[in-house]
Design an enzyme around this catalytic site. Structure first.
Site, PDB file in Angstrom:
ATOM      1  CG  ASP A  32      -1.718   1.475   1.508  1.00  0.00           C
ATOM      2  OD1 ASP A  32      -2.125   1.392   2.130  1.00  0.00           O
ATOM      3  OD2 ASP A  32      -1.826   2.041   0.662  1.00  0.00           O
ATOM      4  CG  ASP A 217      -3.242   4.854  -1.701  1.00  0.00           C
ATOM      5  OD1 ASP A 217      -4.527   4.942  -1.023  1.00  0.00           O
ATOM      6  OD2 ASP A 217      -3.510   3.595  -1.699  1.00  0.00           O
TER       7      ASP A 217
HETATM    8  O1  LIG Z   1      -5.842   4.479   3.399  1.00  0.00           O
HETATM    9  C1  LIG Z   1      -6.006   4.117   1.928  1.00  0.00           C
HETATM   10  C2  LIG Z   1      -4.690   4.217   2.010  1.00  0.00           C
HETATM   11  N1  LIG Z   1      -4.553   3.521   0.494  1.00  0.00           N
HETATM   12  C3  LIG Z   1      -5.723   2.084   0.618  1.00  0.00           C
HETATM   13  C4  LIG Z   1      -5.963   1.480   1.752  1.00  0.00           C
HETATM   14  N2  LIG Z   1      -6.856   0.692   1.505  1.00  0.00           N
HETATM   15  C5  LIG Z   1      -6.666  -0.594   2.221  1.00  0.00           C
HETATM   16  C6  LIG Z   1      -7.496  -1.601   2.617  1.00  0.00           C
HETATM   17  C7  LIG Z   1      -7.307  -2.701   2.340  1.00  0.00           C
HETATM   18  C8  LIG Z   1      -7.916  -3.700   2.979  1.00  0.00           C
HETATM   19  C9  LIG Z   1      -9.424  -3.862   3.137  1.00  0.00           C
HETATM   20  C10 LIG Z   1     -10.080  -4.637   4.444  1.00  0.00           C
HETATM   21  F1  LIG Z   1      -9.084  -5.590   3.777  1.00  0.00           F
HETATM   22  F2  LIG Z   1     -11.321  -4.582   3.056  1.00  0.00           F
HETATM   23  F3  LIG Z   1     -10.994  -4.286   5.008  1.00  0.00           F
HETATM   24  C11 LIG Z   1      -9.770  -2.399   3.890  1.00  0.00           C
HETATM   25  C12 LIG Z   1      -8.691  -1.176   3.022  1.00  0.00           C
HETATM   26  N3  LIG Z   1      -4.921  -1.077   1.619  1.00  0.00           N
HETATM   27  O2  LIG Z   1      -4.997   0.342   1.303  1.00  0.00           O
HETATM   28  C13 LIG Z   1      -6.252   3.563   1.557  1.00  0.00           C
END
Ligand SMILES: O[C@H]1CN[C@@H](c2nc(-c3ccc(C(F)(F)F)cc3)no2)C1
Length: 328
Positions: A32, A217
């Site tokens: 990420d 991102d």
């Molecule tokens: O905060 C920002 C930073 N980069 C974005 C991001 N979002 C998630 C994420 C991964 C997996 C999940 C879940 F598995 F559904 F819970 C949720 C969000 N990973 O990076 C948004």
């Protein structure tokens, strides 16, 4: 040195997972570039939270050292998150190795992480100033690895419904077409942030973007920008509607979506292929599809995997710049 791992799309390109070796145990993690914590599902979690996941077994690592009194707590753009304690261990990502990397060990994870059984944690690749460990903030894997990398870079080669790669320490010029173009990154907010003041569809009049800033991102699935740009883009798509029930713009799956160009740093326009903007069907018949470009109320646009599927992206931590070129 250098390191290279596969980036495998799961559930229709919702996220991309890569194998990471931590203290001799390999877990599939979500890289990420929009956050800065490396955290994992592990044996401290409740059995219920562990269900369906491969967890890091804290008892089995010979090299894990717990960091007394250290904790973390992180939440993501969609409200999901995790929290727990912290140790250090050896992390090897495709050959790039850090011997004392802060490993954040979840003792609590939100429901959506439990349900996302393909992912066993995240590797944050934004700037270390966003790391949430207390009382002593920790460095990201990339920050720790950089001094030993052949070049202070990592690249994201994410593909639509195909296995791509993340590489540390080198830019594989065979993976993109033409000359990579570079723009300055503003690290003030801790993101890989650059100015992006306009969008263009075909040779139509460019659309201005309020705030004119964006972050790259890899952890966000879609490409999120202003409602004005979203409406102007889908005005070119017959049958496109903003469907509150579905939660965004949909259109007939057989639509011919136009390419969308976006400004990078005021120095070049990068292209997102129309085909990559058709994200996924919303109905079983596959008649109606959900758009990969959607609106957010924010003057910071979030360019997620929809962009990465059209652009090979290099992140340069040596001079804080971002490079883009169309995939080979
Ligand atoms: O905060 C920002 C930073 N980069 C974005 C991001 N979002 C998630 C994420 C991964 C997996 C999940 C879940 F598995 F559904 F819970 C949720 C969000 N990973 O990076 C948004």
């Amino acid at each position: 040195g250098t390191g290279k791992v596969t980036a495998t799309p799961i559930n229709g390109d919702v996220e991309y997972l890569s194998p990471v070796n931590i203290g001799g145990q390999t877990l599939n993690l979500d890289f990420d570039s929009g956050s800065s914590d490396l955290w994992v599902f592990n044996s401290q979690l409740s059995t219920a939270s562990q269900t369906g996941h491969t967890v890091f077994n804290v008892a089995k690592s010979q090299t894990l050292q717990m960091m007394t009194g250290a904790t973390y707590s992180i939440s993501y753009g969609d409200g999901s998150g995790s929290a727990g304690n912290v140790g250090t261990d050896t992390v090897n990502i495709g050959g790039a190795t850090v011997t004392s990397q802060a490993i954040e060990l979840a003792t609590a994870v939100s429901a959506s992480f439990v349900e996302d059984t393909a992912s066993n944690g995240l590797v944050g690749l934004a700037f270390s100033k966003l790391n949430t460990v207390k009382p002593t903030q920790q460095k990201t894997f990339f920050d720790n690895a950089m001094p030993n990398l052949a070049e202070p870079v990592f690249t994201a080669d994410l593909r639509s419904n195909a296995v791509g790669a993340y590489e540390f320490g080198a830019i594989d010029t065979s993976k993109f077409n033409g000359t990579m173009q570079w723009a300055a990154v503003n690290t003030t907010n801790g993101f890989w942030q650059f100015s992006s003041e306009k969008f263009q569809v075909g040779d139509a009049t460019p659309m201005a973007v309020p705030g004119g800033q964006a972050i790259a991102d890899t952890g966000t699935t879609l490409m999120l920008t202003s409602a004005a740009v979203v409406n102007a883009y889908y005005a070119n798509v017959q049958g496109a509607v903003n469907d509150q029930q579905v939660g965004g713009v949909t259109f007939p799956c057989n639509s011919q979506l136009p390419d969308l160009q976006f400004d990078v740093g005021g120095s070049f326009m990068a292209n997102v292929k129309g085909s990559d903007i058709n994200f996924a069907p919303v109905d079983n018949a596959g008649t109606t599809c959900f758009g990969g470009v959607q609106a957010i109320q924010s003057n910071l646009q979030i360019y997620g995997d929809i962009m990465f599927k059209s652009q090979f992206v290099a992140f340069n931590g040596g001079n804080n710049s971002i490079g883009m070129a169309p995939h080979q």
